[in-house]
Design a protein around this motif. Sequence first.
Motif, short mmCIF file in Angstrom:
data_model
loop_
_atom_site.label_atom_id
_atom_site.label_comp_id
_atom_site.label_asym_id
_atom_site.label_seq_id
_atom_site.Cartn_x
_atom_site.Cartn_y
_atom_site.Cartn_z
N GLY A 99 -6.82 -2.16 7.18
CA GLY A 99 -6.70 -1.19 6.09
C GLY A 99 -6.54 0.22 6.64
O GLY A 99 -5.71 1.00 6.17
N GLY A 122 -7.92 4.10 3.77
CA GLY A 122 -7.37 2.77 4.05
C GLY A 122 -8.44 1.80 4.51
O GLY A 122 -8.47 0.63 4.10
N GLY A 126 -9.48 -1.64 2.56
CA GLY A 126 -9.56 -2.95 3.20
C GLY A 126 -10.93 -3.59 3.04
O GLY A 126 -11.05 -4.80 2.80
N GLY A 146 -6.64 -6.73 4.05
CA GLY A 146 -6.86 -5.35 4.46
C GLY A 146 -5.63 -4.48 4.23
O GLY A 146 -5.73 -3.36 3.73
N SER A 150 -5.32 -1.47 1.35
CA SER A 150 -4.94 -0.11 1.72
C SER A 150 -3.73 0.38 0.94
O SER A 150 -3.69 1.52 0.49
CB SER A 150 -4.65 -0.05 3.23
OG SER A 150 -4.32 1.25 3.62
#
Length: 173
Positions: A99, A122, A126, A146, A150
């Motif tokens: 992520g 991000g 995730g 993930g 994100s």
Amino acid sequence: WLGALGYSDFAGSGVVHVTGGVSALVGTLVIGPREGRFACADAWEFSPHNVPFISLGTLILWFGWYGFNCGSTGGMGSASDGYSAVIAGVNTTIAGGMGGLMGLFLHFVRSGKFDVPATCNGVLGGLVGITAGCAMVTPAAAVVIGVVGSILVDIATVVLEQLGIDDPVGAFP
């Protein structure tokens, strides 16, 4: 009825993240945007200013996620319990890391610059994405979860700004 449909939420993600996200959205709608948030020509004025604290907060949350996800095993009475805790930890690490990489990549593609706060968002996307199935999916699936988490955070952040909704800490996406 969700269980009958095959839904399983290993770590209570639905309750925790849906409740928190919706509460954050309602709070931002009730309070309204910060003064000058969308009228200001200088976007820098409303950019995150304390990147070390953002990074530290993300690290603390990520560390806590291990207690949340692995701890949802509820005990270590058998090898199966141990495996559930381990795979939850592995998948938590993979989804958070992927992520973060996707958040970094998306921001770079959009602006040509690397951005630590986008990376941190991000990571959190995730982590939120993997929580429900952390002990029930493969590590390869954790990569996809993930990345998708994100991307969804990135899209939601852009949409909120376009709608004039000021979520200063990105709590809703």
